[in-house]
Design a protein around this motif. Structure first.
Motif, PDB file in Angstrom:
ATOM      1  N   GLY A  53       0.904  -1.056   0.185  1.00 51.90           N
ATOM      2  CA  GLY A  53       0.048   0.097   0.034  1.00 51.90           C
ATOM      3  C   GLY A  53       0.878   1.253  -0.057  1.00 51.90           C
ATOM      4  O   GLY A  53       1.993   1.234   0.186  1.00 51.90           O
ATOM      5  N   VAL A  54       0.186   2.341  -0.232  1.00 53.76           N
ATOM      6  CA  VAL A  54       1.168   3.837  -0.296  1.00 53.76           C
ATOM      7  C   VAL A  54       0.639   4.373   1.047  1.00 53.76           C
ATOM      8  O   VAL A  54      -0.818   4.326   1.425  1.00 53.76           O
ATOM      9  CB  VAL A  54       0.838   4.460  -1.466  1.00 53.76           C
ATOM     10  CG1 VAL A  54       1.151   5.801  -1.390  1.00 53.76           C
ATOM     11  CG2 VAL A  54       1.086   3.647  -2.732  1.00 53.76           C
ATOM     12  N   VAL A  55       1.559   5.189   1.782  1.00 52.44           N
ATOM     13  CA  VAL A  55       1.169   6.113   2.653  1.00 52.44           C
ATOM     14  C   VAL A  55       1.319   7.320   2.067  1.00 52.44           C
ATOM     15  O   VAL A  55       2.745   7.990   1.789  1.00 52.44           O
ATOM     16  CB  VAL A  55       1.645   5.845   4.194  1.00 52.44           C
ATOM     17  CG1 VAL A  55       3.014   5.587   4.314  1.00 52.44           C
ATOM     18  CG2 VAL A  55       1.388   6.904   5.129  1.00 52.44           C
ATOM     19  N   LEU A  56       0.295   8.176   1.934  1.00 49.40           N
ATOM     20  CA  LEU A  56       0.661   9.448   1.429  1.00 49.40           C
ATOM     21  C   LEU A  56       1.006  10.711   2.036  1.00 49.40           C
ATOM     22  O   LEU A  56       0.318  11.218   2.934  1.00 49.40           O
ATOM     23  CB  LEU A  56      -0.563   9.804   0.419  1.00 49.40           C
ATOM     24  CG  LEU A  56      -0.643  11.070  -0.535  1.00 49.40           C
ATOM     25  CD1 LEU A  56       0.741  10.882  -1.560  1.00 49.40           C
ATOM     26  CD2 LEU A  56      -1.938  11.110  -1.207  1.00 49.40           C
ATOM     27  N   ASP A  57       2.443  11.095   1.877  1.00 52.62           N
ATOM     28  CA  ASP A  57       2.734  12.280   2.899  1.00 52.62           C
ATOM     29  C   ASP A  57       2.417  13.290   2.012  1.00 52.62           C
ATOM     30  O   ASP A  57       3.034  13.850   1.107  1.00 52.62           O
ATOM     31  CB  ASP A  57       4.318  12.010   3.170  1.00 52.62           C
ATOM     32  CG  ASP A  57       4.760  13.151   4.076  1.00 52.62           C
ATOM     33  OD1 ASP A  57       4.286  14.468   3.646  1.00 52.62           O
ATOM     34  OD2 ASP A  57       5.266  12.772   5.060  1.00 52.62           O
ATOM     35  N   PHE A  58       1.334  14.225   2.371  1.00 50.29           N
ATOM     36  CA  PHE A  58       1.088  15.423   1.721  1.00 50.29           C
ATOM     37  C   PHE A  58       1.866  16.591   1.611  1.00 50.29           C
ATOM     38  O   PHE A  58       2.196  17.168   0.415  1.00 50.29           O
ATOM     39  CB  PHE A  58      -0.498  15.673   2.255  1.00 50.29           C
ATOM     40  CG  PHE A  58      -1.404  15.137   1.560  1.00 50.29           C
ATOM     41  CD1 PHE A  58      -2.282  15.263   0.449  1.00 50.29           C
ATOM     42  CD2 PHE A  58      -1.801  13.887   2.234  1.00 50.29           C
ATOM     43  CE1 PHE A  58      -3.399  14.529  -0.221  1.00 50.29           C
ATOM     44  CE2 PHE A  58      -2.999  12.893   1.519  1.00 50.29           C
ATOM     45  CZ  PHE A  58      -3.653  13.472   0.350  1.00 50.29           C
ATOM     46  N   PRO A  59       2.446  16.754   2.604  1.00 50.19           N
ATOM     47  CA  PRO A  59       3.558  17.894   2.461  1.00 50.19           C
ATOM     48  C   PRO A  59       4.821  17.602   1.626  1.00 50.19           C
ATOM     49  O   PRO A  59       5.295  18.393   0.854  1.00 50.19           O
ATOM     50  CB  PRO A  59       4.172  18.258   3.858  1.00 50.19           C
ATOM     51  CG  PRO A  59       2.669  18.016   4.728  1.00 50.19           C
ATOM     52  CD  PRO A  59       2.383  16.643   4.010  1.00 50.19           C
ATOM     53  N   GLN A  60       5.246  16.408   1.360  1.00 48.05           N
ATOM     54  CA  GLN A  60       6.160  15.826   0.799  1.00 48.05           C
ATOM     55  C   GLN A  60       5.850  15.569  -0.700  1.00 48.05           C
ATOM     56  O   GLN A  60       6.582  15.983  -1.574  1.00 48.05           O
ATOM     57  CB  GLN A  60       6.635  14.576   1.126  1.00 48.05           C
ATOM     58  CG  GLN A  60       7.612  14.510   2.298  1.00 48.05           C
ATOM     59  CD  GLN A  60       8.684  13.337   2.634  1.00 48.05           C
ATOM     60  OE1 GLN A  60       9.598  13.561   2.063  1.00 48.05           O
ATOM     61  NE2 GLN A  60       7.992  12.389   3.505  1.00 48.05           N
ATOM     62  N   LEU A  61       4.558  15.478  -0.908  1.00 51.66           N
ATOM     63  CA  LEU A  61       3.853  15.704  -2.349  1.00 51.66           C
ATOM     64  C   LEU A  61       4.284  16.977  -2.825  1.00 51.66           C
ATOM     65  O   LEU A  61       4.597  17.158  -4.031  1.00 51.66           O
ATOM     66  CB  LEU A  61       2.309  15.336  -2.324  1.00 51.66           C
ATOM     67  CG  LEU A  61       1.807  15.285  -3.619  1.00 51.66           C
ATOM     68  CD1 LEU A  61       2.531  14.131  -4.528  1.00 51.66           C
ATOM     69  CD2 LEU A  61       0.274  15.125  -3.453  1.00 51.66           C
ATOM     70  N   LEU A  62       3.849  17.984  -1.991  1.00 53.74           N
ATOM     71  CA  LEU A  62       4.097  19.312  -2.600  1.00 53.74           C
ATOM     72  C   LEU A  62       5.408  19.418  -2.906  1.00 53.74           C
ATOM     73  O   LEU A  62       5.952  20.247  -3.991  1.00 53.74           O
ATOM     74  CB  LEU A  62       3.598  20.340  -1.557  1.00 53.74           C
ATOM     75  CG  LEU A  62       2.170  20.460  -0.889  1.00 53.74           C
ATOM     76  CD1 LEU A  62       2.146  21.398   0.143  1.00 53.74           C
ATOM     77  CD2 LEU A  62       1.439  20.700  -2.258  1.00 53.74           C
ATOM     78  N   THR A  63       6.455  19.054  -2.078  1.00 52.02           N
ATOM     79  CA  THR A  63       7.846  19.307  -2.199  1.00 52.02           C
ATOM     80  C   THR A  63       8.167  18.528  -3.800  1.00 52.02           C
ATOM     81  O   THR A  63       9.039  19.027  -4.658  1.00 52.02           O
ATOM     82  CB  THR A  63       8.758  18.721  -1.181  1.00 52.02           C
ATOM     83  OG1 THR A  63       8.465  19.334   0.147  1.00 52.02           O
ATOM     84  CG2 THR A  63      10.083  18.852  -1.715  1.00 52.02           C
ATOM     85  N   GLY A  64       7.573  17.241  -3.883  1.00 55.49           N
ATOM     86  CA  GLY A  64       8.040  16.766  -4.869  1.00 55.49           C
ATOM     87  C   GLY A  64       7.447  17.086  -6.105  1.00 55.49           C
ATOM     88  O   GLY A  64       7.949  17.041  -7.416  1.00 55.49           O
TER      89      GLY A  64
END
Length: 284
Positions: A174-185
Motif C-alpha cells: 500500500g501507499v502512505v501518502l505524505d501530503f507535504p512531501q507531495l508538494l515538495t515532489g
C-alpha cells in the motif's frame, strides 16, 4: 473519513481522540525497540547519514555496505531485500510483531520502479510468510542529503506508476501518502501555492486511492533566521493564505472520503498543541 490514529513523537491527540497505534522508529542504527503491543514500525528512510556499525547490523552482509557517504541505499538488490526482512525480524524478535510496516523508496541512480517492485516481492514474501496479516506501506519521499539520485516515489506520476504495478503484479503493498512531501515532489511552494498543479496531482492519484492506506500531514514553520523547519508549527504556518490551506485540505478529503480505513500520522515535532491543531484541520 475513517482514520486509524497513530501516535507520533509521544504527543497527544486532541481530547476525545484515542490513539490506536504508536509509531516506533526502526531505522538502521536501532538495535532494539520499546515494548509496545500496538505499533507501526517506521523503517529506514534515508534522509541522512547512519553509522551502520551496530552489533545488530554486523550480522548482515549487504545492509551495512550498501550506502553512499553513509546514506543507506535502500532496495539495492534482491539480496538486500532479503536481509532487510531479516533485520526487521531480528529487531522485533523480543516484542510483538508490528501492526504495520512502513518502508521507503530507493534512489533513481541505481533502481527504477520495476526493479523496486521485483526486489520488494522478496521482502513481502518473507514478511507475510511470518506475519500474513501485517500490512506493508511505502511512503512517498522528497528531500535527502543523498547525492547523485532522487527518490523514485516522489511525484503524483510516480505514485500512479507504482499503483499500476501493484495492480499488474498482484502485490499487497500500500501507499502512505505524505501530503507535504507531495508538494515538495511537485515543486509546489506553499507560500506561492499553485492550486491547479496541486489539484492535477490529486486527480492523478484519485483513481488509485484504494491503494492509499494511510496519510502523513504536518506543518512547516520559519525559524528566526528565516529557514523553513519541517514538522514544526501548524498548517497555518505552512500556508500564509487561508484559501490555500483549504484547497490543500480538500485534496486530503478527496483521497480519504470513501470510508476506507487509513492510518493517520500527524508528524509534528513542535508539541501537542501544534499536533492537535493539525489534526483538527484534517478532521474538521
Amino acid at each position: 473519513m475513517n482514520f486509524i490514529y497513530v501516535q507520533y513523537g509521544g504527543h497527544s491527540y486532541p481530547d476525545g481522540i484515542k490513539t490506536d497505534l504508536v509509531e516506533v522508529a526502526g531505522h538502521f542504527d536501532k538495535e532494539d525497540i520499546p515494548d509496545i503491543s500496538n505499533y507501526s514500525l517506521h523503517t529506514e528512510y534515508s534522509y541522512g547519514k547512519r553509522k551502520l556499525n551496530s552489533d545488530l547490523m554486523k550480522g548482515f552482509l549487504h545492509l551495512p555496505v550498501d550506502n553512499k557517504d553513509g546514506v543507506p541505499q535502500l532496495w539495492k538488490s534482491e539480496e538486500w531485500a532479503e536481509e532487510f526482512a531479516r533485520f526487521i525480524f531480528t529487531l522485533t524478535s523480543e516484542h510483538q510483531e508490528p501492526c504495520v510496516i512502513e518502508i521507503h523508496p530507493p534512489f533513481n541512480d541505481y533502481c527504477d520502479m520495476e526493479a523496486f517492485v521485483t526486489r520488494y516481492k522478496v521482502f513481502e514474501s518473507m514478511i507475510h510468510r511470518a506475519w500474513p496479516d501485517t500490512p506493508i506501506v511505502v511512503e512517498n519521499r522528497a528531500g535527502s542529503v543523498y547525492h547523485g539520485g532522487k527518490f523514485i516515489l516522489s511525484k503524483a506520476q510516480d505514485i500512479e506508476c507504482l499503483c499500476k504495478l501493484i495492480e499488474s503484479e498482484g502485490i499487497k503493498l500500500g501507499v502512505v501518502l505524505d501530503f507535504p512531501q507531495l508538494l515538495t515532489g511537485e515543486n509546489i511552494k506553499p507560500d506561492q501555492f499553485d492550486a491547479e498543479k496541486y489539484l492535477n496531482a490529486i486527480d492523478l492519484i484519485y483513481p488509485y486511492r484504494r491503494y492509499v492506506k494511510g496519510i502523513h500531514v504536518w506543518g512547516k514553520k520559519k525559524s528566526i533566521n528565516g529557514r523553513w523547519v519541517a514538522h514544526n508549527g501548524t498548517l497555518n504556518d505552512l500556508f500564509p493564505m487561508q484559501e490555500d490551506k483549504e484547497i490543500f485540505l480538500n485534496g486530503i478529503k478527496a483521497i480519504c472520503d470513501d470510508g476506507l480505513p487509513r492510518f493517520l500520522v500527524p508528524e509534528v515535532n513542535s508539541g501537542a498543541d501544534d499536533l492537535a491543531n493539525v489534526v483538527r484541520d484534517v478532521l474538521f
